[in-house]
Design a protein around this motif. Structure first.
Motif, mmCIF file in Angstrom:
data_model
loop_
_atom_site.group_PDB
_atom_site.id
_atom_site.type_symbol
_atom_site.label_atom_id
_atom_site.label_comp_id
_atom_site.label_asym_id
_atom_site.label_seq_id
_atom_site.Cartn_x
_atom_site.Cartn_y
_atom_site.Cartn_z
ATOM 1 N N THR A 1 0.817 -1.220 0.000
ATOM 2 C CA THR A 1 0.000 0.000 0.000
ATOM 3 C C THR A 1 0.847 1.266 0.000
ATOM 4 O OG1 THR A 1 -0.126 -0.108 2.418
ATOM 5 C CG2 THR A 1 -1.937 -1.110 1.191
ATOM 6 N N GLU A 2 2.019 1.231 0.676
ATOM 7 C CA GLU A 2 2.799 2.464 0.805
ATOM 8 C C GLU A 2 4.064 2.491 -0.032
ATOM 9 O OE1 GLU A 2 3.268 3.403 5.018
ATOM 10 O OE2 GLU A 2 1.184 2.765 5.284
ATOM 11 N N VAL A 3 4.715 1.330 -0.197
ATOM 12 C CA VAL A 3 5.970 1.327 -0.970
ATOM 13 C C VAL A 3 5.652 1.185 -2.461
ATOM 14 C CG1 VAL A 3 8.203 0.200 -1.341
ATOM 15 C CG2 VAL A 3 7.255 0.346 0.980
ATOM 16 N N ALA A 4 4.967 0.100 -2.838
ATOM 17 C CA ALA A 4 4.704 -0.134 -4.269
ATOM 18 C C ALA A 4 3.472 0.634 -4.758
ATOM 19 C CB ALA A 4 4.531 -1.624 -4.533
ATOM 20 N N LYS A 5 2.582 0.990 -3.842
ATOM 21 C CA LYS A 5 1.344 1.710 -4.202
ATOM 22 C C LYS A 5 0.679 1.097 -5.436
ATOM 23 C CE LYS A 5 2.546 6.178 -2.164
ATOM 24 N NZ LYS A 5 3.985 6.492 -2.190
ATOM 25 N N LEU A 6 0.344 -0.177 -5.279
ATOM 26 C CA LEU A 6 -0.156 -0.952 -6.410
ATOM 27 C C LEU A 6 -1.545 -0.558 -6.877
ATOM 28 C CD1 LEU A 6 0.839 -4.542 -5.360
ATOM 29 C CD2 LEU A 6 1.771 -3.181 -7.221
ATOM 30 N N ASP A 7 -1.726 -0.635 -8.168
ATOM 31 C CA ASP A 7 -3.074 -0.572 -8.729
ATOM 32 C C ASP A 7 -3.542 -2.026 -8.860
ATOM 33 O OD1 ASP A 7 -5.331 -0.477 -10.243
ATOM 34 O OD2 ASP A 7 -4.487 0.774 -11.838
ATOM 35 N N LEU A 8 -4.400 -2.441 -7.930
ATOM 36 C CA LEU A 8 -4.790 -3.855 -7.881
ATOM 37 C C LEU A 8 -5.538 -4.302 -9.134
ATOM 38 C CD1 LEU A 8 -5.906 -4.587 -4.232
ATOM 39 C CD2 LEU A 8 -3.748 -5.133 -5.332
ATOM 40 N N GLU A 9 -6.195 -3.364 -9.781
ATOM 41 C CA GLU A 9 -6.924 -3.738 -11.007
ATOM 42 C C GLU A 9 -5.982 -4.191 -12.108
ATOM 43 O OE1 GLU A 9 -10.174 -1.498 -12.347
ATOM 44 O OE2 GLU A 9 -11.027 -1.341 -10.334
ATOM 45 N N GLU A 10 -4.731 -3.722 -12.019
ATOM 46 C CA GLU A 10 -3.723 -4.218 -12.978
ATOM 47 C C GLU A 10 -2.947 -5.381 -12.397
ATOM 48 O OE1 GLU A 10 -0.744 -1.494 -14.372
ATOM 49 O OE2 GLU A 10 -2.306 -0.030 -14.903
ATOM 50 N N HIS A 11 -2.629 -5.254 -11.110
ATOM 51 C CA HIS A 11 -1.725 -6.220 -10.479
ATOM 52 C C HIS A 11 -2.346 -7.616 -10.361
ATOM 53 C CE1 HIS A 11 1.637 -7.547 -8.122
ATOM 54 N NE2 HIS A 11 0.910 -7.772 -7.052
ATOM 55 N N LEU A 12 -3.596 -7.705 -9.943
ATOM 56 C CA LEU A 12 -4.188 -9.037 -9.738
ATOM 57 C C LEU A 12 -4.278 -9.843 -11.046
ATOM 58 C CD1 LEU A 12 -6.856 -8.408 -6.934
ATOM 59 C CD2 LEU A 12 -4.569 -9.362 -6.696
ATOM 60 N N PRO A 13 -4.708 -9.236 -12.157
ATOM 61 C CA PRO A 13 -4.684 -10.010 -13.418
ATOM 62 C C PRO A 13 -3.265 -10.424 -13.826
ATOM 63 C CG PRO A 13 -6.115 -8.097 -13.642
ATOM 64 C CD PRO A 13 -5.417 -7.951 -12.324
ATOM 65 N N SER A 14 -2.240 -9.583 -13.527
ATOM 66 C CA SER A 14 -0.856 -9.973 -13.850
ATOM 67 C C SER A 14 -0.433 -11.190 -13.046
ATOM 68 C CB SER A 14 0.129 -8.848 -13.535
ATOM 69 O OG SER A 14 -0.091 -7.766 -14.372
ATOM 70 N N LEU A 15 -0.773 -11.182 -11.758
ATOM 71 C CA LEU A 15 -0.430 -12.334 -10.917
ATOM 72 C C LEU A 15 -1.163 -13.594 -11.381
ATOM 73 C CD1 LEU A 15 -0.567 -10.860 -7.324
ATOM 74 C CD2 LEU A 15 1.454 -11.710 -8.507
ATOM 75 N N THR A 16 -2.411 -13.395 -11.785
ATOM 76 C CA THR A 16 -3.191 -14.528 -12.297
ATOM 77 C C THR A 16 -2.533 -15.078 -13.557
ATOM 78 O OG1 THR A 16 -5.202 -13.613 -11.313
ATOM 79 C CG2 THR A 16 -5.511 -15.253 -13.052
ATOM 80 N N ASN A 17 -2.053 -14.181 -14.433
ATOM 81 C CA ASN A 17 -1.342 -14.640 -15.641
ATOM 82 C C ASN A 17 -0.107 -15.455 -15.282
ATOM 83 O OD1 ASN A 17 -3.140 -13.299 -17.276
ATOM 84 N ND2 ASN A 17 -1.832 -11.496 -17.570
ATOM 85 N N PHE A 18 0.642 -14.951 -14.303
ATOM 86 C CA PHE A 18 1.865 -15.645 -13.879
ATOM 87 C C PHE A 18 1.559 -17.083 -13.441
ATOM 88 C CE2 PHE A 18 4.477 -16.953 -10.224
ATOM 89 C CZ PHE A 18 5.749 -16.936 -10.774
ATOM 90 N N TRP A 19 0.557 -17.245 -12.573
ATOM 91 C CA TRP A 19 0.263 -18.584 -12.036
ATOM 92 C C TRP A 19 -0.448 -19.464 -13.058
ATOM 93 C CZ3 TRP A 19 2.995 -20.437 -8.371
ATOM 94 C CH2 TRP A 19 3.477 -19.627 -7.332
ATOM 95 N N GLU A 20 -1.266 -18.875 -13.903
ATOM 96 C CA GLU A 20 -1.922 -19.669 -14.953
ATOM 97 C C GLU A 20 -0.854 -20.267 -15.866
ATOM 98 O OE1 GLU A 20 -5.499 -18.910 -18.105
ATOM 99 O OE2 GLU A 20 -3.786 -17.583 -18.296
#
Ligand code: HEM
Length: 122
Positions: free
Chosen positions: A32-51
């Motif tokens: 939340t504070e260091v990477a300040k992620l946009d979860l709408e982008e990040h979660l699909p990227s992680l899903t791609n990685f594991w898929e």
């Protein structure tokens, strides 16, 4: 309980995992504070990685080690951060799935975490 079988299963797992991580006292701030992620982008990227790793090749080819070396340059990743990350992933997987893919996910995550820690400390 069934095994991880579809992209939707992985997407569900990533949401559940991140909802634990984001509110976690030990590592939540990194997201939340260091990477300040946009979860709408990040979660699909992680899903791609594991898929790509568990179900079928999908062309995922980001350099996950580099991503974490860059993160480590902003905020030193400590052994207890890795322990907590692995604990929360293990808990999330075991609460929802059981089987070969679920086991592979956890063993791959452990190996990648081990290599990551060697790289960030060398
Ligand atoms: C201390 C432990 C960890 C922390 C705090 C952490 C945190 C993060 C953060 C903040 C990002 C986003 C970086 C950015 O886009 O700027 C990220 C990306 C990612 N992390 Fe980790 N991570 C950790 C360990 C791991 C491990 C062990 C894996 C092993 C599978 C992993 C897999 C990924 C992947 C695949 C991405 C990239 C997603 C993409 O953009 O394609 N992480 N991580």
């Amino acid at each position: 309980m069934r095994d991880i079988q579809t992209r939707e299963d992985i997407s569900f797992l990533m949401e559940a995992f991140y909802s634990k991580m984001l509110k976690d006292e030990e590592i939540g701030y990194i997201f939340t504070e260091v990477a300040k992620l946009d979860l709408e982008e990040h979660l699909p990227s992680l899903t791609n990685f594991w898929e790509n790793m568990l179900l079928q090749p999908n062309g995922y080819k980001k350099n996950v080690m580099d991503i974490h070396l860059q993160l480590n340059a902003k905020e030193k990743l400590q052994p207890q951060h890795f322990e907590r990350w692995l604990f929360l992933l293990t808990e999330t997987v075991q609460e929802n799935f059981q089987g070969k893919k679920a086991e592979t996910m956890l063993s791959r995550a452990n190996s990648i975490a081990a290599v990551m820690q060697i790289k960030i400390n060398s």
